[in-house]
Design an enzyme around this catalytic site. Structure first.
Site, PDB file in Angstrom:
ATOM      1  N   CYS A 226       0.823  -1.214   0.000  1.00 37.30           N
ATOM      2  CA  CYS A 226       0.000   0.000   0.000  1.00 37.30           C
ATOM      3  C   CYS A 226       0.856   1.263   0.000  1.00 37.30           C
ATOM      4  O   CYS A 226       0.561   2.222  -0.721  1.00 37.30           O
ATOM      5  CB  CYS A 226      -0.949   0.005   1.192  1.00 37.30           C
TER       6      CYS A 226
ATOM      7  N   HIS B  13       2.197   1.655  -3.529  1.00 38.86           N
ATOM      8  CA  HIS B  13       1.099   1.977  -4.455  1.00 38.86           C
ATOM      9  C   HIS B  13       0.695   3.447  -4.312  1.00 38.86           C
ATOM     10  O   HIS B  13       0.584   4.167  -5.306  1.00 38.86           O
ATOM     11  CB  HIS B  13      -0.084   1.047  -4.132  1.00 38.86           C
ATOM     12  N   GLU B  14       0.485   3.897  -3.076  1.00 38.82           N
ATOM     13  CA  GLU B  14       0.006   5.267  -2.863  1.00 38.82           C
ATOM     14  C   GLU B  14       1.105   6.300  -3.113  1.00 38.82           C
ATOM     15  O   GLU B  14       0.834   7.381  -3.642  1.00 38.82           O
ATOM     16  CB  GLU B  14      -0.585   5.427  -1.458  1.00 38.82           C
ATOM     17  N   ILE B  15       2.351   5.987  -2.769  1.00 40.71           N
ATOM     18  CA  ILE B  15       3.444   6.930  -3.053  1.00 40.71           C
ATOM     19  C   ILE B  15       3.659   7.029  -4.562  1.00 40.71           C
ATOM     20  O   ILE B  15       3.913   8.116  -5.086  1.00 40.71           O
ATOM     21  CB  ILE B  15       4.721   6.561  -2.269  1.00 40.71           C
TER      22      ILE B  15
ATOM     23  N   LEU C 205       1.153   9.507  -5.662  1.00 40.27           N
ATOM     24  CA  LEU C 205       1.584  10.874  -5.340  1.00 40.27           C
ATOM     25  C   LEU C 205       2.636  11.375  -6.324  1.00 40.27           C
ATOM     26  O   LEU C 205       2.745  12.570  -6.569  1.00 40.27           O
ATOM     27  CB  LEU C 205       2.136  10.947  -3.914  1.00 40.27           C
TER      28      LEU C 205
END
Length: 165
Positions: free
Chosen positions: A130, A133-135, A138
């Site tokens: 996660c 994935h999220e970085i 961004l």
């Protein structure tokens, strides 16, 4: 707390790098609360501010009831293990489709909390996936860019077909 509209793939804003957060104030806390409500409504386990059209480096994760929701401001990957794992991923901005993505098995991230204090976190498994994935999001890299061209094209076609209903 407000459920905000999600930016849907292939919106160009999902390919734009987010700006660092510089103001640690009530507006930031309100944005984090809105992200949590929007993610829960989607439903999802992770969301970034760009998923709701706000180009700031904020991530909210809620992976289990024990840890509850966690907010990461200006997160960066400091270290990644050489070991890799495959994990099935998807996005609140591309609901209904998912595929396996190869990621580092463990990572260390640095980030700020909602008060602006610097923190670090070591994670493995789902939490490490996660974070990566999220970085990526961004940084303007939508998760399907990690797939082979053939897999990506098939997935996009499937999503477009589902979206037409």
């Amino acid at each position: 707390m407000t459920i905000r509209p999600l930016v849907r793939y292939p919106d160009r804003r999902l390919a734009m790098p987010a700006r660092p957060v510089t103001a640690f104030d009530d507006a930031l806390c309100e944005l984090a609360a809105d992200l949590l409500e929007t993610m829960r409504a989607a439903p999802g386990i992770g969301i970034t501010a760009p998923h709701i059209g706000v180009p700031l480096r904020i991530v909210v994760l809620e992976l289990d009831d024990r840890d509850g929701p966690q907010t990461y401001v200006n997160p960066e990957i400091e270290w990644a293990s050489p070991e890799m794992i495959l994990h099935r991923e998807g996005s609140v901005s591309m609901p209904g489709v998912n595929d396996e993505v190869q990621r580092h098995a463990r990572v260390r991230i640095s980030y700020q909390d909602l008060d602006g204090n610097m923190q670090t976190e070591d994670s493995g498994g789902l939490r490490a996936v996660c974070h990566q994935h999220e970085i990526d999001q961004l940084n303007g890299m939508f998760w399907i860019q990690r797939l082979s061209r053939l897999k990506r094209e098939r997935l996009v076609k499937r999503f477009e077909k589902m979206s037409r209903g």
